[in-house]
Design an enzyme around this catalytic site. Structure first.
Site, short mmCIF file in Angstrom:
data_model
loop_
_atom_site.label_atom_id
_atom_site.label_comp_id
_atom_site.label_asym_id
_atom_site.label_seq_id
_atom_site.Cartn_x
_atom_site.Cartn_y
_atom_site.Cartn_z
N TYR A 144 0.83 -1.21 0.00
CA TYR A 144 0.00 0.00 0.00
C TYR A 144 0.86 1.26 0.00
CZ TYR A 144 -4.62 -2.03 0.78
OH TYR A 144 -5.81 -2.69 0.63
N LYS A 191 3.08 -15.16 3.85
CA LYS A 191 3.41 -15.99 2.68
C LYS A 191 4.92 -16.19 2.71
CE LYS A 191 2.34 -18.08 -1.22
NZ LYS A 191 1.52 -19.31 -1.27
N ASP A 223 -2.79 -18.38 1.60
CA ASP A 223 -3.70 -19.18 0.76
C ASP A 223 -4.46 -20.19 1.61
OD1 ASP A 223 -1.21 -20.32 1.17
OD2 ASP A 223 -1.01 -21.15 -0.86
N ASP A 247 -6.67 -6.95 4.08
CA ASP A 247 -7.74 -6.34 3.30
C ASP A 247 -8.60 -7.43 2.67
OD1 ASP A 247 -9.18 -4.29 1.91
OD2 ASP A 247 -8.03 -4.81 0.10
N ASP A 251 -12.61 -9.07 3.98
CA ASP A 251 -13.81 -9.08 3.12
C ASP A 251 -14.38 -10.50 3.09
OD1 ASP A 251 -13.63 -6.37 2.38
OD2 ASP A 251 -14.12 -6.80 0.30
C1 IPM Z 1 -10.59 -1.13 3.32
C2 IPM Z 1 -10.72 -0.63 1.92
C3 IPM Z 1 -9.54 0.28 1.59
C4 IPM Z 1 -8.28 -0.56 1.70
C5 IPM Z 1 -9.62 0.96 0.22
C6 IPM Z 1 -10.89 1.76 0.05
C7 IPM Z 1 -8.41 1.82 -0.05
O1 IPM Z 1 -10.85 -1.67 1.02
O2 IPM Z 1 -10.52 -0.30 4.24
O3 IPM Z 1 -10.57 -2.34 3.51
O4 IPM Z 1 -7.90 -1.27 0.75
O5 IPM Z 1 -7.67 -0.50 2.76
MG MG Z 2 -11.06 -3.57 1.93
#
Ligand code: IPM
Ligand code: MG
Length: 359
Positions: A144, A191, A223, A247, A251
């Site tokens: 990042y 990893k 993984d 990240d 999700d």
């Molecule tokens: C999160 C989001 C952000 C990230 C994006 C919007 C830059 O996906 O906070 O998880 O990747 O950190």
């Molecule tokens: Mg995210």
């Protein structure tokens, strides 16, 4: 005795505008009910800030952020940029910059399923029941923030995946401390079979593991972790991982909590805490009034607990959310397809139900 706090609200883009209003109303109601004094200010960031000032994080917003005791943030992003990767000024830069400037290196993402939502997930209830995971995602390092390059002919690009020892150590400590007050298990995800930065990561965690010998440490490749998370989420307690891996994994893990619309997060570090749903700006449903406000409301609950130390008030908010779900009220994303006794409603109606349950 009540507390005095200054809270900066940054609704941001898309559904951020709709849901953050409810996080703020919940904080206001808590302040009234418990005799605290919360003073709110508003700031702009993301696409809305680019439109207004040309800058995704105007200095004015950053200044306000530095002066506040905590920040409630909504979401960032706009379809325009997703469809045009050549645009140089992008909403997400605002979020990354504020994370870096405020030193918010630890992103806590608690994944806990409300029993009422067992059926809302795409994962089988018997696999989900009892799952309770706390992610520690490193937030100010990794690809990042590593150097980004594009060759002159534009045909080659790279993002540097980079970690320094102190960056791994400080977040690992936070994760270990949290594990101590939970089920005393920590899974570090990397990893290390391929990446040098992951080998440094693992080395540092192995050293700390000796110091925190009361906590059971496990190392897992990313993984495999992605697979284990849906296979057997109950095996995890605290999960510690890098920025990009975290990240993606969180999700995925949102399915354990039924929906992205349910997950709150806290970013902490050197100073002001930053609270935000893990979901994005969701352009597809923005402006329709159907987004789930619960992630913002639960982010407010995290703020009360982590930044202000108001545990009772925080729990009160969580109970109000639980009560709302028990009454059968649902936004579209968590509506249960299998039973009829749910009342599906929009953002404002849902937020109002939570407020009623707070009183
Ligand atoms: C999160 C989001 C952000 C990230 C994006 C919007 C830059 O996906 O906070 O998880 O990747 O950190
Ligand atoms: Mg995210």
């Amino acid at each position: 005795m009540g507390v005095d706090k200054k809270i900066l609200v940054i609704p941001g883009d898309g559904i951020g505008q709709e849901v953050t209003a409810w996080g703020q109303k919940v904080l206001q109601t808590i302040a009234e009910n418990y005799k605290h004094n919360f003073v709110f200010e508003e700031g702009i960031m993301g696409h809305v800030a680019i439109e207004a000032t040309g800058n995704p994080l105007p200095d004015e917003t950053l200044e306000k952020a530095r002066k506040s005791d905590a920040i409630l943030f909504g979401a960032i992003g706009h379809a325009k940029y997703d469809n045009d990767p050549t645009l140089k000024v992008r909403p997400e830069q605002g979020l990354l910059k504020i994370r870096k400037e405020l030193g918010l290196y630890a992103n806590l993402r608690p994944i806990k399923l409300f029993d009422e939502l067992l059926e809302a997930s795409s994962i089988k209830p018997e696999i989900l029941r009892g799952a309770d995971i706390l992610f520690f995602r490193e937030l100010t390092g990794d690809v990042y923030f590593g150097e980004k390059k594009r060759s002159e002919d534009r045909n080659t690009a790279s993002d540097l995946m980079i970690y320094h020892r102190y960056e791994v150590e400080r977040i690992a400590r936070k994760a270990y401390e949290a594990a101590r007050s939970r089920r005393k298990k920590l899974c570090s995800v990397d990893k290390a079979n391929v990446l040098e930065s992951s080998r440094l990561w693992r080395e540092v965690v192995q050293e700390l593991a000796k110091e925190y010998s009361d906590v059971e440490t496990e190392h897992m490749f990313i993984d495999n972790a992605a697979m284990q998370l849906v296979k057997d989420p109950k095996r995890f307690d605290v999960v510690l991982t890098a920025n990009l891996f975290g990240d993606i994994l969180t999700d995925e893990a949102s399915q354990i909590a039924g929906s992205m619309g349910m997950l709150a997060s806290a970013s902490v570090g050197d100073s002001t805490g930053f609270y935000e749903p893990i979901h994005g700006s969701a352009h597809d449903i923005a402006g329709k009034g159907i987004a789930n406000p619960l992630a913002s409301i639960l982010s407010a609950a995290l703020m009360l607990d982590i930044s202000f130390g108001l545990k009772t008030e925080s729990l009160r908010v969580i109970k109000a959310v639980e009560a709302t779900l028990k009454q059968g009220f649902r936004t579209m994303d968590i509506a249960n397809k299998h039973t009829e006794n749910h009342l599906v409603m929009g953002t404002d109606a849902m937020g109002a139900k939570v407020l009623e349950n707070l009183n």
